[in-house]
Write an enzyme that holds these catalytic residues in place. Structure first.
Site, mmCIF file in Angstrom:
data_model
loop_
_atom_site.group_PDB
_atom_site.id
_atom_site.type_symbol
_atom_site.label_atom_id
_atom_site.label_comp_id
_atom_site.label_asym_id
_atom_site.label_seq_id
_atom_site.Cartn_x
_atom_site.Cartn_y
_atom_site.Cartn_z
ATOM 1 N N TYR A 1 0.815 -1.208 0.000
ATOM 2 C CA TYR A 1 0.000 0.000 0.000
ATOM 3 C C TYR A 1 0.854 1.266 0.000
ATOM 4 O O TYR A 1 0.509 2.275 -0.605
ATOM 5 C CB TYR A 1 -0.893 0.025 1.241
ATOM 6 C CG TYR A 1 -2.202 -0.709 1.094
ATOM 7 C CD1 TYR A 1 -3.172 -0.275 0.200
ATOM 8 C CD2 TYR A 1 -2.483 -1.832 1.857
ATOM 9 C CE1 TYR A 1 -4.379 -0.937 0.079
ATOM 10 C CE2 TYR A 1 -3.695 -2.503 1.744
ATOM 11 C CZ TYR A 1 -4.632 -2.045 0.844
ATOM 12 O OH TYR A 1 -5.837 -2.696 0.715
ATOM 13 N N THR B 1 -1.985 -5.489 -7.593
ATOM 14 C CA THR B 1 -2.190 -4.564 -6.485
ATOM 15 C C THR B 1 -2.995 -5.216 -5.370
ATOM 16 O O THR B 1 -3.710 -6.186 -5.568
ATOM 17 C CB THR B 1 -2.967 -3.306 -6.916
ATOM 18 O OG1 THR B 1 -4.316 -3.697 -7.245
ATOM 19 C CG2 THR B 1 -2.325 -2.606 -8.083
ATOM 20 N N ASP B 2 -2.889 -4.611 -4.205
ATOM 21 C CA ASP B 2 -3.849 -4.836 -3.144
ATOM 22 C C ASP B 2 -5.109 -4.057 -3.523
ATOM 23 O O ASP B 2 -5.186 -3.477 -4.608
ATOM 24 C CB ASP B 2 -3.260 -4.364 -1.811
ATOM 25 C CG ASP B 2 -3.773 -5.154 -0.629
ATOM 26 O OD1 ASP B 2 -4.961 -5.523 -0.639
ATOM 27 O OD2 ASP B 2 -3.001 -5.384 0.318
ATOM 28 N N TRP B 3 -6.089 -4.009 -2.648
ATOM 29 C CA TRP B 3 -7.361 -3.365 -2.976
ATOM 30 C C TRP B 3 -7.338 -1.906 -2.517
ATOM 31 O O TRP B 3 -6.934 -1.601 -1.395
ATOM 32 C CB TRP B 3 -8.510 -4.128 -2.326
ATOM 33 C CG TRP B 3 -8.978 -5.285 -3.158
ATOM 34 C CD1 TRP B 3 -10.188 -5.396 -3.764
ATOM 35 C CD2 TRP B 3 -8.262 -6.471 -3.513
ATOM 36 N NE1 TRP B 3 -10.269 -6.583 -4.473
ATOM 37 C CE2 TRP B 3 -9.094 -7.266 -4.338
ATOM 38 C CE3 TRP B 3 -6.958 -6.939 -3.239
ATOM 39 C CZ2 TRP B 3 -8.691 -8.485 -4.876
ATOM 40 C CZ3 TRP B 3 -6.558 -8.168 -3.766
ATOM 41 C CH2 TRP B 3 -7.414 -8.923 -4.571
#
Length: 880
Positions: free
Chosen positions: A271, A302-304
């Site tokens: 992040y 990616t992460d969210w």
């Protein structure tokens, strides 16, 4: 000391990478793996029996996999030209919460992902975060990776990965979003419990078998979070700015090993920012290192809800965008905006082609288009056995004065069990790692189960001790949940006394607030469900203006001039839900508590009297996922709920009280010197209670070692001491001196050191030998020693090898872990441990040449049972 430049580490070629994947697939099948070895495994009296049989892929299975992998590149190149530009773009962003779209005309299926560092997450709705409501999405709840790290055993890492991969495959998942390898730099970090400790070598060694075992099940592993995600405080905005040497030596080795040694198929970006831009679009992290120097062939996703932009993400190597807060998937940064940039000539189509090649390569490698793809299995007895084995091997015996442990089942007739974790279950909490388990054996369950079938008549008494201090409303009554699944109170901060200008929102575990001398305007909210009908005495302890509302009815409105308790009686009905809101305006503290018709707690006189009379007292304390959880760091290292006070009183009442800690991060233990017996069990998964009971009664011999340093106090840790923990930027000012390296450099004595862990056995170290006394160039050195179990109990020892560059041109740690070996020995048995040191082990990252550098001179080898318990040492000379 004369510096000698070593040649650049060569990345594995593409063919070698695929060979690594093949070798992993040939070693492990599905979920049945046994690592028992009759030559070095303790018998059933001292270790958990492993019932699963060793499985080896058949020759035909090997040939099938080899055939599949040999065709991957040609299939990628066959499919790519057939895709339209729009179809290519559709593959590089999500088409749902946890999948990317299919292109059915080319037999390209939806690629599904699932959270799961220690168990496949319950099913999420296709297009929202709501649970899908399935009734068949239960999974094995494994001990988190901190327990694997505490085992110091690659075999446990393989077991962990194998269960995870098989169950993900059975749930029709293509990528499992784990394992995590971010290091425990800060004890307060909310996600320490998910990862593999504080040392880069330990994490790098254990991630390799984990990844190989997952991917042997035709599922892609996703190592995360790349890179430098070491705090949850403003995790989406904090700017990580380590120097290059620190980055290379400390925070990248686990990722590098996953790529070069395990051929990991997927990596998830972090992040945080890295040197001014989001880590998912950092040219240095991705293009230069990951896909350049390491020649990584898999995907970066990616992460969210990550802070990226279209151009930088597209040009700097991001492959899949999985979560962005927009109305439509077409609005993702790598969706319509990317398509427009390519059509306008701002982003070359070749960049998109590289992403699509990687995605197709992963899909083909894990068999998404293979009709003979492995099907996996889930919730099997062997998986439960594996969960118990991992949990048992991860328990660390920190202290055992007067040989309090193991408890004698023939003599113990009255057991007093106390503590907030005695009857708590942890699987459904913590954030994206939550698991919907078929069951979870609590410590209390485990103790009861041991004696249910026994001829011994044992009384197990469970108490919840009350503190002498004012106690907040227990979270047993809360129905409000933080999104991580944890019972929590929402806290809103306002910049005005009228509470109209909301400045920030957060969550707290208990209705307690400390303004720390700064004027604050806050409201604390939660929904409460009483267990009994009748009069409840609401109590507010505070100093300042306090107001209490229940279902919007004002019950209290007082201006306390000094810390005082304000009472209000209210009738509540069991089973009904009430909205509580506490408003506080002041610069001191406030706590909301109550007295119910029948208290959940036992008085001090009750539990201390019981402790004095008990044959055995076990206090299961520590943390829960109200403390260890994604998105929020802990505020301090103090045990929650006045546990320190209670533990002190129990030890005084019964000196042989066993303090059994559960949690994923370090805590202060001001009572440690007084306690005779302390164990650490992490979060033990669905079989935790059985595993802990096995350790307590000697059915299993503890063999875990601490993968983190346990400081005496928070201020002793590097980020806090150097004032390098904040919301804006982290400079990693301690450099390469992470964890135990910092404590040794600063000559700070921890409560318990890195690598520490006792056993019911005793071990001696002898005969440290080198294959040669001088090492040249890229030669390797073999280090050997004999370990003898001098006790009458079979057990395991983790021999740890540390290295010191005696005279270096740059500051280097006094000890760096460079090898470890867990060896099982029968009573009286002697075994040999062997380690190999190579040029890279001797090297540091030279910022002048931007390469690894081994300097000529003396290197000291130290071998022992922990970083502070060195048994043998000897030096050798290195020269180019």
């Amino acid at each position: 000391m004369t510096p000698i430049k070593r040649s650049k580490m060569k990345a594995l070629t593409k063919n070698k990478l695929r060979a690594v994947s093949m070798s992993a697939s040939m070693l492990i099948l599905s979920s049945s793996v046994s690592y028992a070895d009759s030559s070095n495994t303790a018998d059933s009296s001292s270790t958990v029996k492993q019932s699963h049989a060793l499985s080896v892929l058949s020759q035909s299975e090997q040939q099938r996999l080899q055939s599949r992998l040999s065709k991957v590149e040609s299939e990628v190149e066959r499919l790519l030209p057939q895709l339209t530009l729009e179809e290519k773009v559709s593959l590089v962003h999500a088409g749902g919460k946890f999948h990317i779209p299919a292109i059915e005309r080319l037999n390209i299926h939806e690629m599904w992902m699932s959270d799961g560092p220690h168990g496949v997450r319950y099913e999420i709705d296709r297009n929202s975060w709501a649970p899908a409501g399935w009734t068949n999405d239960y999974s094995t709840y494994l001990p988190p990776l901190t327990a694997v790290a505490a085992s110091w055993d690659p075999k446990m890492a393989s077991l962990h990965g194998n269960v995870l991969g098989a169950e993900a495959r059975h749930r029709n998942k293509d990528l499992i979003l784990g394992p995590g390898v971010n290091l425990a730099r800060l004890p307060l970090y909310g996600r320490n419990f998910e990862y593999m400790g504080e040392d880069p070598y330990l994490a790098a060694t254990l991630v390799v078998p984990t990844v190989k075992a997952i991917q042997a099940n035709d599922v892609g592993a996703t190592v995360k979070h790349y890179a430098l995600n070491t705090q949850e405080l403003n995790r989406t905005g904090v700017n990580a700015k380590p120097d290059e040497r620190t980055l290379r030596e400390v925070y990248l080795p686990a990722f590098e090993a996953a790529v070069k040694e395990a051929n990991v198929y997927a990596i998830m970006g972090a992040y945080n920012e890295f040197r001014g831009t989001n880590a998912n679009q950092s040219h240095h992290l991705i293009k230069t290192i990951l896909k350049g120097e390491w020649e990584y062939e898999g995907v970066l996703l990616t992460d969210w809800n990550v802070d990226i932009n279209t151009y930088d993400a597209a040009m700097n190597g991001l492959d899949i965008e999985m979560g962005t807060a927009v109305e439509s998937y077409d609005e993702y940064f790598l969706a319509a905006p990317l398509l427009e940039m390519i059509k306008a000539g701002k982003v070359p189509e070749s960049e998109l082609d590289d992403k699509v090649r990687r995605i197709l390569r992963v899909q083909l490698s894990i068999g998404m288009m293979d009709k003979q793809r492995l099907s996996g299995e889930r919730n099997t007895q062997s998986h439960r056995d594996d969960a118990r084995t991992i949990a048992t091997n991860g328990v660390v015996l920190l202290k055992n004065d007067n040989q309090v442990l193991p408890l004698d089942a023939n003599k113990v007739k009255n057991i007093l069990v106390l503590g907030p974790n005695a009857d708590k279950r942890h699987g459904f909490g913590g954030g994206s790692s939550e698991v919907k388990a078929l069951y979870e054996i609590s410590p209390l369950d485990g103790l009861k189960a041991k004696f249910e079938q026994s001829s011994n008549k044992v009384n197990i008494q469970y108490m919840r001790p009350a503190s002498s201090q004012f106690m907040p409303i227990p979270n047993d009554y809360l129905t409000t949940r933080h999104w991580t699944g944890t019972p929590s109170w929402q806290i809103n901060y306002y910049s005005d006394k009228q509470l109209t200008k909301l400045s920030s929102e957060s969550w707290i575990a208990d209705p307690q607030f400390d303004a720390k001398g700064q004027p604050q305007n806050v409201e604390i909210l939660a929904n409460i469900k009483p267990m009994e009908s009748g009069s409840h005495s609401l109590k507010v302890l505070g100093d300042g203006q306090v107001s209490l509302f229940v279902n919007d009815e004002l019950l209290l409105n007082e201006n306390a001039k000094q810390t005082t308790i304000i009472d209000k009686e209210v009738k509540l009905t069991a089973g009904e839900t009430y909205a509580f809101k506490l408003v506080y305006q002041g610069d001191s503290k406030v706590t909301l508590g109550w007295e119910t018709p029948n208290s959940l707690y036992n008085s001090e006189s009750e539990y201390l009297t019981a402790a004095k009379q008990a044959d055995a007292v076990v206090y299961f304390g520590g943390l829960s996922h109200a403390d260890d959880r994604e998105s929020i760091d802990r505020p301090d290292m103090v045990l929650p709920g006045q546990q320190d006070e209670i533990i002190n009183k129990l030890i005084k009442a019964n000196p042989n009280t066993v303090v059994f800690m559960i949690g994923g991060s370090a805590v202060e233990m001001p009572w440690a010197e007084k306690a005779n017996a302390i164990a650490w069990g992490w979060y033990g998964g669905m079989e935790a209670g059985h595993a802990y009971t096995d350790i307590l009664f000697g059915d299993a011999n503890p063999s875990g070692k601490m993968p983190i340093t346990l400081p005496k106090k928070l201020q002793d840790t590097a980020p806090i001491s150097l004032n390098d923990y904040n919301e804006t930027e982290s400079l990693y000012s301690e450099g390469v001196f992470i964890g135990y390296r910092w404590f040794e450099q600063q000559k700070i004595a921890p409560e318990f050191p890195f690598g520490h862990g006792l056993s019911y056995s005793k071990f001696t170290y002898e005969n440290l030998t080198f294959s040669q006394s001088k090492l040249k160039g890229d030669e390797s050195l073999t280090v050997s020693a004999n370990i003898t179990n001098t006790s009458k109990v079979d057990g395991a020892e983790v021999a740890q090898l540390y290295l010191y560059d005696v005279k270096s041109s740059v500051p280097r740690p006094l000890k760096e872990l460079k090898g470890f070996d867990k060896i099982w020995l029968k009573a009286g048995e002697t075994g040999q441990v062997n380690f190999t040191l190579n040029q890279r082990d001797l090297s540091f990252w030279d910022i002048n040449t931007n390469d690894w550098l081994a300097e000529s001179g003396e290197f000291k080898v130290m071998m022992g049972s922990s970083v502070e318990d060195i048994r043998l040492q000897k030096s050798f000379q290195y020269q180019q």
